[in-house]
Scaffold this motif. Structure first.
Motif, PDB file in Angstrom:
ATOM      1  N   PRO A   1       0.798  -1.235   0.000  1.00 56.88           N
ATOM      2  CA  PRO A   1       0.000   0.000   0.000  1.00 56.88           C
ATOM      3  C   PRO A   1       0.830   1.286   0.000  1.00 56.88           C
ATOM      4  O   PRO A   1       0.451   2.267  -0.625  1.00 56.88           O
ATOM      5  CB  PRO A   1      -0.820  -0.137   1.287  1.00 56.88           C
ATOM      6  CG  PRO A   1      -0.966  -1.608   1.469  1.00 56.88           C
ATOM      7  CD  PRO A   1       0.339  -2.196   1.012  1.00 56.88           C
ATOM      8  N   GLU A   2       1.991   1.282   0.690  1.00 58.54           N
ATOM      9  CA  GLU A   2       2.788   2.506   0.697  1.00 58.54           C
ATOM     10  C   GLU A   2       3.521   2.734  -0.622  1.00 58.54           C
ATOM     11  O   GLU A   2       4.059   3.814  -0.863  1.00 58.54           O
ATOM     12  CB  GLU A   2       3.800   2.483   1.857  1.00 58.54           C
ATOM     13  CG  GLU A   2       4.923   1.468   1.701  1.00 58.54           C
ATOM     14  CD  GLU A   2       4.584   0.096   2.267  1.00 58.54           C
ATOM     15  OE1 GLU A   2       5.513  -0.701   2.456  1.00 58.54           O
ATOM     16  OE2 GLU A   2       3.388  -0.162   2.519  1.00 58.54           O
ATOM     17  N   ARG A   3       3.568   1.710  -1.456  1.00 55.43           N
ATOM     18  CA  ARG A   3       4.091   1.817  -2.814  1.00 55.43           C
ATOM     19  C   ARG A   3       5.529   2.330  -2.874  1.00 55.43           C
ATOM     20  O   ARG A   3       5.905   3.085  -3.762  1.00 55.43           O
ATOM     21  CB  ARG A   3       3.177   2.711  -3.669  1.00 55.43           C
ATOM     22  CG  ARG A   3       1.766   2.147  -3.784  1.00 55.43           C
ATOM     23  CD  ARG A   3       0.882   2.967  -4.681  1.00 55.43           C
ATOM     24  NE  ARG A   3      -0.408   2.307  -4.857  1.00 55.43           N
ATOM     25  CZ  ARG A   3      -1.378   2.758  -5.634  1.00 55.43           C
ATOM     26  NH1 ARG A   3      -1.199   3.882  -6.313  1.00 55.43           N
ATOM     27  NH2 ARG A   3      -2.515   2.108  -5.744  1.00 55.43           N
ATOM     28  N   ARG A   4       6.329   1.900  -1.908  1.00 55.66           N
ATOM     29  CA  ARG A   4       7.725   2.305  -1.884  1.00 55.66           C
ATOM     30  C   ARG A   4       8.461   1.839  -3.143  1.00 55.66           C
ATOM     31  O   ARG A   4       9.390   2.508  -3.607  1.00 55.66           O
ATOM     32  CB  ARG A   4       8.411   1.736  -0.644  1.00 55.66           C
ATOM     33  CG  ARG A   4       9.852   2.182  -0.459  1.00 55.66           C
ATOM     34  CD  ARG A   4      10.423   1.612   0.815  1.00 55.66           C
ATOM     35  NE  ARG A   4       9.606   1.975   1.966  1.00 55.66           N
ATOM     36  CZ  ARG A   4       9.653   1.329   3.145  1.00 55.66           C
ATOM     37  NH1 ARG A   4      10.445   0.284   3.308  1.00 55.66           N
ATOM     38  NH2 ARG A   4       8.876   1.729   4.143  1.00 55.66           N
ATOM     39  N   ALA A   5       8.028   0.715  -3.696  1.00 52.83           N
ATOM     40  CA  ALA A   5       8.694   0.179  -4.887  1.00 52.83           C
ATOM     41  C   ALA A   5       8.661   1.169  -6.046  1.00 52.83           C
ATOM     42  O   ALA A   5       9.583   1.225  -6.853  1.00 52.83           O
ATOM     43  CB  ALA A   5       8.043  -1.136  -5.309  1.00 52.83           C
ATOM     44  N   LEU A   6       7.598   1.962  -6.133  1.00 53.39           N
ATOM     45  CA  LEU A   6       7.503   2.961  -7.199  1.00 53.39           C
ATOM     46  C   LEU A   6       8.604   4.007  -7.079  1.00 53.39           C
ATOM     47  O   LEU A   6       9.119   4.506  -8.083  1.00 53.39           O
ATOM     48  CB  LEU A   6       6.139   3.647  -7.155  1.00 53.39           C
ATOM     49  CG  LEU A   6       4.958   2.848  -7.715  1.00 53.39           C
ATOM     50  CD1 LEU A   6       3.652   3.470  -7.255  1.00 53.39           C
ATOM     51  CD2 LEU A   6       5.011   2.791  -9.235  1.00 53.39           C
ATOM     52  N   GLN A   7       8.965   4.343  -5.853  1.00 52.09           N
ATOM     53  CA  GLN A   7       9.980   5.362  -5.630  1.00 52.09           C
ATOM     54  C   GLN A   7      11.379   4.856  -5.936  1.00 52.09           C
ATOM     55  O   GLN A   7      12.292   5.649  -6.153  1.00 52.09           O
ATOM     56  CB  GLN A   7       9.903   5.848  -4.180  1.00 52.09           C
ATOM     57  CG  GLN A   7       8.565   6.490  -3.824  1.00 52.09           C
ATOM     58  CD  GLN A   7       8.438   6.778  -2.346  1.00 52.09           C
ATOM     59  OE1 GLN A   7       8.810   5.958  -1.510  1.00 52.09           O
ATOM     60  NE2 GLN A   7       7.923   7.953  -2.020  1.00 52.09           N
ATOM     61  N   GLU A   8      11.539   3.535  -5.933  1.00 47.59           N
ATOM     62  CA  GLU A   8      12.867   2.949  -6.115  1.00 47.59           C
ATOM     63  C   GLU A   8      13.055   2.281  -7.474  1.00 47.59           C
ATOM     64  O   GLU A   8      14.157   1.837  -7.800  1.00 47.59           O
ATOM     65  CB  GLU A   8      13.116   1.922  -5.005  1.00 47.59           C
ATOM     66  CG  GLU A   8      13.050   2.520  -3.601  1.00 47.59           C
ATOM     67  CD  GLU A   8      13.137   1.478  -2.510  1.00 47.59           C
ATOM     68  OE1 GLU A   8      13.085   0.263  -2.844  1.00 47.59           O
ATOM     69  OE2 GLU A   8      13.264   1.856  -1.329  1.00 47.59           O
ATOM     70  N   ALA A   9      12.002   2.239  -8.286  1.00 42.71           N
ATOM     71  CA  ALA A   9      12.071   1.494  -9.553  1.00 42.71           C
ATOM     72  C   ALA A   9      12.896   2.211 -10.607  1.00 42.71           C
ATOM     73  O   ALA A   9      12.910   3.444 -10.684  1.00 42.71           O
ATOM     74  CB  ALA A   9      10.665   1.252 -10.083  1.00 42.71           C
ATOM     75  N   ASP A  10      13.559   1.422 -11.444  1.00 43.54           N
ATOM     76  CA  ASP A  10      14.271   1.959 -12.605  1.00 43.54           C
ATOM     77  C   ASP A  10      13.312   2.166 -13.772  1.00 43.54           C
ATOM     78  O   ASP A  10      13.435   3.134 -14.525  1.00 43.54           O
ATOM     79  CB  ASP A  10      15.382   0.987 -13.043  1.00 43.54           C
ATOM     80  CG  ASP A  10      16.435   0.816 -11.975  1.00 43.54           C
ATOM     81  OD1 ASP A  10      17.070   1.815 -11.605  1.00 43.54           O
ATOM     82  OD2 ASP A  10      16.611  -0.320 -11.497  1.00 43.54           O
ATOM     83  N   ILE A  11      12.373   1.209 -13.934  1.00 42.49           N
ATOM     84  CA  ILE A  11      11.415   1.278 -15.038  1.00 42.49           C
ATOM     85  C   ILE A  11      10.010   1.005 -14.506  1.00 42.49           C
ATOM     86  O   ILE A  11       9.797   0.063 -13.729  1.00 42.49           O
ATOM     87  CB  ILE A  11      11.752   0.263 -16.152  1.00 42.49           C
ATOM     88  CG1 ILE A  11      13.087   0.619 -16.809  1.00 42.49           C
ATOM     89  CG2 ILE A  11      10.645   0.231 -17.213  1.00 42.49           C
ATOM     90  CD1 ILE A  11      13.518  -0.351 -17.890  1.00 42.49           C
ATOM     91  N   ILE A  12       9.073   1.827 -14.927  1.00 45.37           N
ATOM     92  CA  ILE A  12       7.657   1.628 -14.634  1.00 45.37           C
ATOM     93  C   ILE A  12       6.988   1.189 -15.937  1.00 45.37           C
ATOM     94  O   ILE A  12       7.078   1.877 -16.947  1.00 45.37           O
ATOM     95  CB  ILE A  12       6.986   2.928 -14.147  1.00 45.37           C
ATOM     96  CG1 ILE A  12       7.769   3.561 -13.001  1.00 45.37           C
ATOM     97  CG2 ILE A  12       5.538   2.663 -13.772  1.00 45.37           C
ATOM     98  CD1 ILE A  12       7.819   2.745 -11.747  1.00 45.37           C
ATOM     99  N   VAL A  13       6.321   0.043 -15.935  1.00 54.51           N
ATOM    100  CA  VAL A  13       5.610  -0.439 -17.119  1.00 54.51           C
ATOM    101  C   VAL A  13       4.125  -0.143 -16.944  1.00 54.51           C
ATOM    102  O   VAL A  13       3.480  -0.663 -16.030  1.00 54.51           O
ATOM    103  CB  VAL A  13       5.821  -1.949 -17.341  1.00 54.51           C
ATOM    104  CG1 VAL A  13       5.059  -2.407 -18.579  1.00 54.51           C
ATOM    105  CG2 VAL A  13       7.297  -2.273 -17.495  1.00 54.51           C
ATOM    106  N   LEU A  14       3.601   0.712 -17.804  1.00 53.56           N
ATOM    107  CA  LEU A  14       2.169   1.024 -17.781  1.00 53.56           C
ATOM    108  C   LEU A  14       1.431  -0.022 -18.606  1.00 53.56           C
ATOM    109  O   LEU A  14       1.630  -0.117 -19.823  1.00 53.56           O
ATOM    110  CB  LEU A  14       1.918   2.416 -18.341  1.00 53.56           C
ATOM    111  CG  LEU A  14       2.572   3.580 -17.592  1.00 53.56           C
ATOM    112  CD1 LEU A  14       2.236   4.902 -18.288  1.00 53.56           C
ATOM    113  CD2 LEU A  14       2.134   3.619 -16.140  1.00 53.56           C
ATOM    114  N   ALA A  15       0.598  -0.811 -17.946  1.00 55.68           N
ATOM    115  CA  ALA A  15      -0.102  -1.906 -18.624  1.00 55.68           C
ATOM    116  C   ALA A  15      -1.564  -1.958 -18.201  1.00 55.68           C
ATOM    117  O   ALA A  15      -2.163  -3.033 -18.132  1.00 55.68           O
ATOM    118  CB  ALA A  15       0.596  -3.232 -18.319  1.00 55.68           C
TER     119      ALA A  15
END
Length: 269
Positions: free
Chosen positions: A56-70
């Protein structure tokens, strides 16, 4: 790359996840998946591929190299509003959503490296024919990473963004054209006395063999066609009928109409 986050957990997201994990492009624990509401779907993907679920805190979004919009196209605006505050300036974006322009993503997610791709449904078995376009913020390192990701589900060709409409019409929609042709061949075979089972097996092998000949020989389609066509023979008789039915004109109209529809849909975003 440290990690990649999939925003959306549909069939295309799963196909790319499978390609990444099964071809050792990244470790499963470096791959995160999130979606709008379906927790059961996330659990299913975690159990199947060993990937992580975005908390829920979505920390992974802050640390990701690539975000895949799907996501589904209708959900993209809300998805961008949800994730935009959490993205760092370094995060690159890869969209596999039909019709959503790079400009739309820049407007929603800021000026950052963005790639827009159009895989097809054969991605689910690692046989996609994908096109991809990049904005000018994409450097060589990011380009290489994204091409590698898309290459894990089939072949990928870099094109200009405007050419993605033609890619959509050709290889994006293309599997449906092939399946439609197979339907027609199967019905014709049955009308001429073959069972559905026998016809299906013969058609699949014929399509597979013809594709392999094109790929392995490197010969022009016209030359391969001529090699099959004996003067006065059965193949020539069949091809003459296709010409009389304006087969090439029908294919051209099909692709042109699909390309035009892609532009119409793109104008909605």
């Amino acid at each position: 790359m440290k990690s990649i986050v999939f925003v959306g957990a549909g069939s295309m997201a799963e196909a790319i996840v499978a390609g990444i994990v099964e071809n050792n492009v990244m470790r499963a624990d470096q791959v995160y998946v999130m979606n709008k509401s379906d927790d059961d779907r996330l659990k299913e993907m975690k159990e199947k591929y060993g990937v992580a679920i975005v908390c829920p805190e979505r920390r992974a979004l802050q640390e990701a190299d690539i975000i895949v919009l799907a996501t589904k196209p209708k959900d993209i605006q809300q998805a961008m509003r949800d994730i935009a505050p959490l993205l760092t300036n370094e995060a690159a974006v890869l969209s596999v959503i039909a019709g959503v322009s790079i400009k739309t993503m820049e407007d929603g997610l800021g000026k950052r490296p963005i790639a827009r791709s159009m895989p097809n449904t054969s991605a689910t078995i690692g046989k996609s024919a994908s096109g991809v376009a990049f904005n000018h913020f994409v450097d060589e390192s990011i380009r290489t990473h994204i091409l590698h990701l898309l290459g894990s589900i089939g072949i990928v060709k870099e094109v200009e963004e405007d050419e993605l409409h033609a890619v959509t019409a050709l290889s994006g929609s293309g599997p449906a054209y092939i399946y439609y042709m197979v339907e027609a061949l199967e019905e014709a075979a049955m009308a001429n006395g073959l069972s559905r089972e026998v016809a299906r097996d013969l058609i699949i092998q014929t399509v597979e063999g013809a594709a392999a000949m094109l790929k392995q020989t490197g010969d022009e389609p016209m030359e391969l066609r001529k090699n099959v066509t004996s003067p006065g023979g059965t193949t020539e008789a069949g091809l003459q009928t296709l010409e009389e039915c304006l087969f090439k004109e029908a294919i051209a109209a099909c692709v042109s109409r699909a390309e035009a529809r892609s532009r119409e849909l793109g104008a909605m975003f």
